[in-house]
Design a protein around this motif. Structure first.
Motif, PDB file in Angstrom:
ATOM      1  N   GLU A  22       0.834  -1.204   0.000  1.00  0.00           N
ATOM      2  CA  GLU A  22       0.000   0.000   0.000  1.00  0.00           C
ATOM      3  C   GLU A  22       0.869   1.254   0.000  1.00  0.00           C
ATOM      4  O   GLU A  22       0.641   2.195  -0.783  1.00  0.00           O
ATOM      5  CB  GLU A  22      -0.913  -0.022   1.237  1.00  0.00           C
ATOM      6  CG  GLU A  22      -1.864   1.160   1.315  1.00  0.00           C
ATOM      7  CD  GLU A  22      -2.687   1.121   2.589  1.00  0.00           C
ATOM      8  OE1 GLU A  22      -3.596   1.953   2.703  1.00  0.00           O
ATOM      9  OE2 GLU A  22      -2.412   0.285   3.472  1.00  0.00           O
ATOM     10  N   GLN A  59       0.751   1.987  -3.783  1.00  0.00           N
ATOM     11  CA  GLN A  59      -0.633   2.449  -3.700  1.00  0.00           C
ATOM     12  C   GLN A  59      -1.624   1.426  -4.252  1.00  0.00           C
ATOM     13  O   GLN A  59      -2.674   1.759  -4.828  1.00  0.00           O
ATOM     14  CB  GLN A  59      -0.822   3.795  -4.430  1.00  0.00           C
ATOM     15  CG  GLN A  59      -0.199   4.993  -3.716  1.00  0.00           C
ATOM     16  CD  GLN A  59       1.333   4.972  -3.807  1.00  0.00           C
ATOM     17  OE1 GLN A  59       1.876   4.904  -4.904  1.00  0.00           O
ATOM     18  NE2 GLN A  59       1.995   5.029  -2.664  1.00  0.00           N
ATOM     19  N   GLU A 117      -4.502  -1.464  -4.071  1.00  0.00           N
ATOM     20  CA  GLU A 117      -5.567  -1.942  -3.213  1.00  0.00           C
ATOM     21  C   GLU A 117      -5.283  -3.423  -2.952  1.00  0.00           C
ATOM     22  O   GLU A 117      -5.211  -4.227  -3.888  1.00  0.00           O
ATOM     23  CB  GLU A 117      -6.933  -1.769  -3.881  1.00  0.00           C
ATOM     24  CG  GLU A 117      -7.362  -0.312  -3.985  1.00  0.00           C
ATOM     25  CD  GLU A 117      -8.782  -0.170  -4.513  1.00  0.00           C
ATOM     26  OE1 GLU A 117      -9.250  -1.098  -5.227  1.00  0.00           O
ATOM     27  OE2 GLU A 117      -9.428   0.844  -4.225  1.00  0.00           O
TER      28      GLU A 117
END
Length: 411
Positions: free
Chosen positions: A24, A28, A30
């Motif tokens: 994450e 970035q 999910e």
């Protein structure tokens, strides 16, 4: 922009908890956490909650215990596959099943990648990634241990503390463990020096053999076509059968090994493995095969068993060769039906009696008493033919020596 999704093989332990947050923070992504229940003792509700609280957008817990036993453990048991004469492949054959479930969920969720917590020094990276490539070669693979700047589990602990991730280990208790319904392994810590005797306090499934009961225990294991189906005459589901054998074997210290093995990646590693129920099943199955298989099949199957173990250890479950070997193994198992009585005593398990409706053992032929089915005079012709190559060679040798001796006397 819509964020891309990645599926993470998640256990809730140190490594995968740190990886979830790292994926994450770094990319970035999910993150969809997937915990595959192959029988490890976990609070799966807590694992799921931890994944979500650490940042996962979704968390799966997939119960595959029965599939693990019937489709992965039992085929390996029937093959008699043991890696380097010791290791019953407890971690090895769980990985292709876990990979299969990761691929299924990645396809369902539209994830572009699958991430795992296997290190760049171990076998599991190969097992996971080879299996995923065999099932869906279009899914990207992410192995953080090969690319991030965290170099040790101590670094991971520091990263977890910095990111407020609760962790289940401390720098004093730093063993790496893998467990499922078949076994538990212990690596790392003071085991990394092979001169260190392992401490019995690390055991999770077993008592130390010296602490086992002073009275032996017995169990009768029933097989049908090479598959265990009953204990002491009572039929059980695969999960219940292995669970009961684990309890019995563990109580008597059965199935503990401390070995140095050759990893696929080229280095040696040292580990302590507990496989109480599995050890009982392998020994019982081997004993029953001695009744039901002929000499030539038994001899040939030993080579197949060794190759099968190598394939499983190396992560080559989903291969044409493995499928072909399964066909051979299944053909040998059609008559491996019967009951074996096992004796358990202070870390040992021994087959002490066996019976099969397909037994090739015939008391009338092998008795030392009088019989009407075997003419002992027939053995003479058999021996003459069996020893004929040696007889011919010996005749030639004697003839040559006599000729040489005669020639020397003439000269």
């Amino acid at each position: 922009m819509k964020k891309e999704k990645v599926v993470l093989a998640y256990s809730g332990g140190l490594d995968t908890s740190v990886i979830l947050k790292w994926l994450e923070n770094t990319y970035q992504y999910e993150v969809i956490a997937v915990c595959v229940d192959v029988g490890q003792e976990e609070d799966f509700a807590a694992v799921k909650e931890k994944a979500l609280s650490t940042g996962a957008i979704k968390a799966y817990v997939v119960d595959v215990k029965e599939e693990f036993i019937t489709d992965y453990i039992y085929p390996t048991l029937k093959a008699g596959a043991v890696y380097e004469d010791d290791y019953l492949l407890g971690t090895s054959f769980a990985r292709p099943l876990i990979a299969k479930k990761l691929v299924e969920i990645a396809e369902k969720e539209g994830a572009i990648a699958i991430a795992h917590g296997a290190t760049g020094k171990g076998n599991d990276q190969v097992r996971f990634e080879a299996s995923i490539k065999a099932l869906n070669p279009y899914i990207k693979l992410i192995a953080p241990w090969r690319i991030w700047d965290l170099k040790s589990r101590e670094d991971c602990i520091d990263y977890a503390l910095k990111n407020n991730i609760p962790i289940p280990v401390t720098k004093k208790d730093i063993y790496s463990r893998d467990s499922n319904i078949w076994h538990i392994s212990h690596e790392g810590g003071n085991l990394e020096n092979p001169w260190n005797e392992h401490e019995t306090s690390i055991y999770k499934m077993s008592v130390a053999p010296e602490d086992a009961p002073d009275t032996p225990a017995y169990v009768e294991i029933g097989f049908e076509a090479g598959i265990p189906v009953a204990l002491d005459g009572v039929k059980y589901t695969p999960v219940d059968l292995i669970t009961k054998l684990n309890q019995l074997g563990g109580a008597h210290g059965v199935g503990i090994i401390d070995i140095v093995e050759n990893r696929l990646v080229g280095m040696k590693s040292r580990g302590v493995y507990e496989t109480p129920g599995g050890t009982l099943l392998f020994e019982a199955h081997k004993s029953l095969e001695k009744l039901a298989l002929d000499r030539a099949t038994t001899s040939f199957k030993k080579g197949i068993s060794e190759k099968y173990a190598q394939l499983v250890y190396d992560g080559l479950w989903f291969t044409p060769l493995k499928e072909a070997l399964d066909q051979f193994v299944d053909s040998t198992q059609q008559y491996v039906t019967g009951v074996v009585k096992m004796k358990l005593y202070k870390g040992t398990c021994t087959a002490v009696a066996s019976t099969s409706p397909y037994s090739l053992y015939n008391e009338e032929f092998v008795t030392f008493g009088e019989d009407d089915v075997y003419n002992q005079k027939d053995a003479e012709g058999f021996i003459n033919l069996f020893a004929l190559p040696m007889t011919i060679r010996s005749l030639m040798k004697f003839d040559k020596e006599n000729k040489d001796k005669t020639n020397k006397q003439v000269i």
